[in-house]
Scaffold this motif. Structure first.
Motif, mmCIF file in Angstrom:
data_model
loop_
_atom_site.group_PDB
_atom_site.id
_atom_site.type_symbol
_atom_site.label_atom_id
_atom_site.label_comp_id
_atom_site.label_asym_id
_atom_site.label_seq_id
_atom_site.Cartn_x
_atom_site.Cartn_y
_atom_site.Cartn_z
ATOM 1 N N ALA A 61 19.934 -15.012 30.747
ATOM 2 C CA ALA A 61 19.480 -15.940 29.943
ATOM 3 C C ALA A 61 20.313 -15.678 28.558
ATOM 4 O O ALA A 61 20.715 -16.700 27.749
ATOM 5 N N ASP A 62 21.055 -14.715 28.340
ATOM 6 C CA ASP A 62 21.543 -14.250 27.112
ATOM 7 C C ASP A 62 23.005 -14.862 27.219
ATOM 8 O O ASP A 62 23.889 -15.288 26.061
ATOM 9 N N VAL A 63 23.518 -15.301 28.410
ATOM 10 C CA VAL A 63 24.811 -15.791 28.619
ATOM 11 C C VAL A 63 24.887 -17.388 28.406
ATOM 12 O O VAL A 63 25.385 -18.199 27.605
ATOM 13 N N PHE A 64 23.948 -18.168 29.275
ATOM 14 C CA PHE A 64 23.305 -19.413 28.956
ATOM 15 C C PHE A 64 22.050 -19.657 29.928
ATOM 16 O O PHE A 64 21.811 -18.793 30.796
ATOM 17 N N GLU A 65 21.277 -20.598 29.680
ATOM 18 C CA GLU A 65 19.913 -20.760 30.091
ATOM 19 C C GLU A 65 20.009 -21.511 31.077
ATOM 20 O O GLU A 65 21.017 -22.302 31.452
ATOM 21 N N ALA A 66 18.800 -21.711 32.338
ATOM 22 C CA ALA A 66 18.868 -22.237 33.544
ATOM 23 C C ALA A 66 18.902 -23.628 33.317
ATOM 24 O O ALA A 66 18.429 -24.157 32.205
ATOM 25 N N GLN A 67 19.319 -24.359 34.236
ATOM 26 C CA GLN A 67 19.313 -26.116 34.210
ATOM 27 C C GLN A 67 17.827 -26.610 34.245
ATOM 28 O O GLN A 67 17.562 -27.559 33.338
ATOM 29 N N TRP A 109 23.392 -28.222 40.617
ATOM 30 C CA TRP A 109 23.969 -27.890 39.181
ATOM 31 C C TRP A 109 25.174 -26.700 39.068
ATOM 32 O O TRP A 109 24.414 -25.506 39.540
ATOM 33 N N LEU A 110 25.853 -26.824 38.162
ATOM 34 C CA LEU A 110 26.863 -25.484 37.903
ATOM 35 C C LEU A 110 27.474 -25.629 36.469
ATOM 36 O O LEU A 110 27.562 -26.941 35.964
ATOM 37 N N ARG A 111 27.781 -24.588 36.110
ATOM 38 C CA ARG A 111 28.547 -24.562 34.710
ATOM 39 C C ARG A 111 28.981 -22.949 34.643
ATOM 40 O O ARG A 111 28.649 -21.756 35.269
ATOM 41 N N GLY A 112 30.227 -23.071 33.853
ATOM 42 C CA GLY A 112 30.777 -21.858 33.553
ATOM 43 C C GLY A 112 30.402 -21.515 32.092
ATOM 44 O O GLY A 112 30.043 -22.207 31.380
ATOM 45 N N ALA A 113 30.462 -20.107 31.781
ATOM 46 C CA ALA A 113 30.338 -19.680 30.463
ATOM 47 C C ALA A 113 31.494 -20.048 29.663
ATOM 48 O O ALA A 113 32.661 -20.302 29.940
ATOM 49 N N GLN A 114 31.100 -20.545 28.304
ATOM 50 C CA GLN A 114 32.228 -20.864 27.374
ATOM 51 C C GLN A 114 33.106 -19.835 26.819
ATOM 52 O O GLN A 114 32.703 -19.001 25.948
ATOM 53 N N ASP A 115 34.276 -19.722 27.299
ATOM 54 C CA ASP A 115 35.308 -19.004 26.746
ATOM 55 C C ASP A 115 36.633 -19.602 26.984
ATOM 56 O O ASP A 115 36.935 -19.748 28.387
ATOM 57 N N ASP A 116 37.263 -19.886 26.064
ATOM 58 C CA ASP A 116 38.683 -20.708 26.436
ATOM 59 C C ASP A 116 39.604 -19.410 27.018
ATOM 60 O O ASP A 116 40.901 -19.932 27.508
ATOM 61 N N THR A 117 39.510 -18.035 27.132
ATOM 62 C CA THR A 117 40.237 -17.217 27.505
ATOM 63 C C THR A 117 40.277 -17.403 28.888
ATOM 64 O O THR A 117 41.261 -16.977 29.866
ATOM 65 N N LEU A 138 36.345 -27.005 42.898
ATOM 66 C CA LEU A 138 36.328 -27.002 41.477
ATOM 67 C C LEU A 138 37.176 -26.241 40.653
ATOM 68 O O LEU A 138 36.981 -24.919 40.660
ATOM 69 N N ASN A 139 38.205 -26.473 40.183
ATOM 70 C CA ASN A 139 38.912 -25.575 39.638
ATOM 71 C C ASN A 139 39.584 -26.063 38.338
ATOM 72 O O ASN A 139 40.916 -26.905 38.309
ATOM 73 N N PRO A 140 39.012 -25.785 37.172
ATOM 74 C CA PRO A 140 37.972 -24.861 36.970
ATOM 75 C C PRO A 140 36.644 -25.587 36.836
ATOM 76 O O PRO A 140 36.535 -26.645 36.650
ATOM 77 N N VAL A 141 35.887 -24.676 36.804
ATOM 78 C CA VAL A 141 34.237 -25.100 36.709
ATOM 79 C C VAL A 141 34.184 -25.434 35.454
ATOM 80 O O VAL A 141 34.424 -24.714 34.379
ATOM 81 N N SER A 142 33.491 -26.483 35.066
ATOM 82 C CA SER A 142 33.245 -27.151 33.574
ATOM 83 C C SER A 142 32.520 -26.049 32.837
ATOM 84 O O SER A 142 31.409 -25.545 33.341
ATOM 85 N N GLN A 143 32.752 -25.829 31.454
ATOM 86 C CA GLN A 143 32.140 -24.881 30.741
ATOM 87 C C GLN A 143 31.130 -25.623 29.825
ATOM 88 O O GLN A 143 30.490 -25.153 28.863
ATOM 89 N N ASP A 144 31.264 -27.170 29.872
ATOM 90 C CA ASP A 144 30.658 -28.051 28.786
ATOM 91 C C ASP A 144 29.121 -28.389 29.346
ATOM 92 O O ASP A 144 28.863 -29.281 29.535
ATOM 93 N N GLY A 145 28.303 -27.294 29.567
ATOM 94 C CA GLY A 145 26.823 -27.594 29.746
ATOM 95 C C GLY A 145 26.696 -27.496 31.347
ATOM 96 O O GLY A 145 27.675 -27.639 32.165
ATOM 97 N N TRP A 146 25.537 -27.832 31.841
ATOM 98 C CA TRP A 146 25.398 -27.976 33.244
ATOM 99 C C TRP A 146 26.021 -29.348 33.674
ATOM 100 O O TRP A 146 25.517 -30.454 33.040
#
Length: 211
Positions: A61-67, A109-117, A138-146
């Motif tokens: 949950a510290d990275v992001f919370e579940a959908q 549902w998928l999401r990636g952690a927000q990090d531009d690097t 999917l390349n890349p996985v979206s980092q903009d939420g689930w």
């Protein structure tokens, strides 16, 4: 009168065949233990070049919370799957086996952690009769939420299947990805439904005769 009843039942059987049935509903509330994914038929296979045995794991949950559900109730995979050795990551997660005859659809549902690097890549589709089919990258996985995705097997499908998802990033570029709320529906075989319908009709006739 009986002929009309049989005709109505046949029509009902055809109508029922168009309705999908929910066969798997996974919210990843429990990942480990007696009621965890393995106990329910989920299979994790890590074929990364490092041979790290760890695959998909319980979300953080510290990275992001579940959908949906509790904050950490999702499956996750990250760059540690290759021990930071700068080689290819290939970690598979397969759903329990289900009958895909007549077609099937999975939503998830998928999401990636927000990090531009960094960025993450995922492939998904089905394992049908031992072969991967209907694969999408999917390349890349979206980092903009689930984000919700879906995959479908056509009505001409015959056989047993698993939903298959692969975390396929490169260890140098990989970060962290989450998977949640997997729902799989299949279309019952029309012939089976018709037989069930006619069986029920026969039972009704027998009861009338005994009355």
């Amino acid at each position: 009168m009986i002929k009309k009843a049989f005709a109505a039942m046949a029509l009902a059987g055809m109508t029922m065949s168009a309705h999908a049935a929910l066969v798997i509903n996974e919210g990843f509330d429990t990942i480990y233990g007696a009621n965890g994914l393995a106990a329910k038929g989920w299979l994790g296979v890590n074929t990364s070049t490092s041979g790290n045995p760890n695959g998909w794991f319980g979300g953080t949950a510290d990275v992001f919370e579940a959908q949906g559900g509790e904050a950490s109730s999702y499956a996750a995979a990250n760059y540690n799957l290759d021990n930071g050795s700068s080689r290819a990551i290939s970690a598979w997660l397969y759903s329990p086996v289900f009958d895909a005859t007549g077609g099937a659809t999975v939503t998830f549902w998928l999401r990636g952690a927000q990090d531009d690097t960094y960025f993450d890549k995922v492939n998904y589709g089905f394992l049908l009769n031992g072969a991967l089919v209907s694969m999408t990258a999917l390349n890349p996985v979206s980092q903009d939420g689930w984000t919700q995705y879906s995959a479908t097997l056509g009505a001409d499908t015959v056989g047993m299947a698993r939903f298959a998802i692969q975390y396929a990033s490169n260890a140098v570029d990989a970060n962290y990805v989450g998977l949640d709320s997997v729902n799989i529906t299949s279309v019952p075989e029309p012939a089976s439904l018709a037989l069930l319908g006619f069986g029920a009709l026969g039972l009704g006739i027998a009861r009338r005769r005994r009355a």
